[in-house]
Enzyme design. Structure first.
Site, mmCIF file in Angstrom:
data_model
loop_
_atom_site.group_PDB
_atom_site.id
_atom_site.type_symbol
_atom_site.label_atom_id
_atom_site.label_comp_id
_atom_site.label_asym_id
_atom_site.label_seq_id
_atom_site.Cartn_x
_atom_site.Cartn_y
_atom_site.Cartn_z
ATOM 1 N N GLU A 54 -6.656 -1.239 -0.692
ATOM 2 C CA GLU A 54 -7.594 -0.491 0.144
ATOM 3 C C GLU A 54 -8.694 0.133 -0.710
ATOM 4 O O GLU A 54 -9.872 0.115 -0.338
ATOM 5 C CB GLU A 54 -6.859 0.599 0.937
ATOM 6 C CG GLU A 54 -5.803 0.067 1.881
ATOM 7 C CD GLU A 54 -4.407 -0.055 1.250
ATOM 8 O OE1 GLU A 54 -3.431 -0.076 2.013
ATOM 9 O OE2 GLU A 54 -4.302 -0.129 -0.005
ATOM 10 N N CYS A 81 -0.456 3.822 1.507
ATOM 11 C CA CYS A 81 0.216 4.907 0.784
ATOM 12 C C CYS A 81 -0.556 6.211 0.948
ATOM 13 O O CYS A 81 -1.629 6.254 1.567
ATOM 14 C CB CYS A 81 0.332 4.543 -0.693
ATOM 15 S SG CYS A 81 -1.249 4.624 -1.571
#
Length: 150
Positions: A54, A81
């Protein structure tokens, strides 16, 4: 394109990361139907502490306006996360599409509590890719999620 097609692009990124000897997680950032950033986990390849898929997709998108982020959808093969969720919240990305969350449950509750629209595709290819990787390289997987094997 639809969510499944954008997820396929993220999966291609994950496979690219695996072919480079890294962790097979991929991501794409889409604004107004256009892919503006693609990325894959490069922690191993670049010796980075923070280059998750990401984060790499955001980096590849470059410097864009807050208004642009607020029209974006982030596609990621695996549940984000805490670090990546923080970036999603910081830039107020309103929608995240997740390939799978069986291998790892990230900060989905936090994202939802903060108003992010989440969709989990429960994609079989994303699940299999992670399952195979975790079986073959458990030490790299544990390192990536900040865990130890003891």
């Amino acid at each position: 394109m639809n969510d499944s097609e954008y997820m396929q692009l993220a999966l291609e990124e994950a496979q690219a990361g695996l072919s480079e000897g890294g962790i097979p997680i991929g991501s794409v950032l889409v604004i107004d139907g256009k892919v503006v950033g693609r990325g894959h986990n490069q922690r191993i390849q670049k010796g980075s502490a923070v280059l998750h898929a990401e984060m790499h997709a955001l980096e590849q998108a470059g410097r864009i306006s807050a208004k642009d982020y607020q029209r974006a959808t982030l596609y990621t093969t695996l549940s984000p996360c805490a670090m990546c969720s923080g970036a999603i919240l910081l830039y107020k990305i309103p929608r995240v599409v997740i390939g799978e969350n069986a291998s790892f449950m990230g900060e989905e509750s936090l994202l939802q509590e903060r108003g992010v629209d989440l969709s989990v595709l429960d994609d079989a290819a994303c699940k299999q890719l992670m399952k195979d990787f975790i079986e073959k390289r458990p030490e790299l997987w544990l390192e990536d999620i900040g865990e130890t094997d003891s």
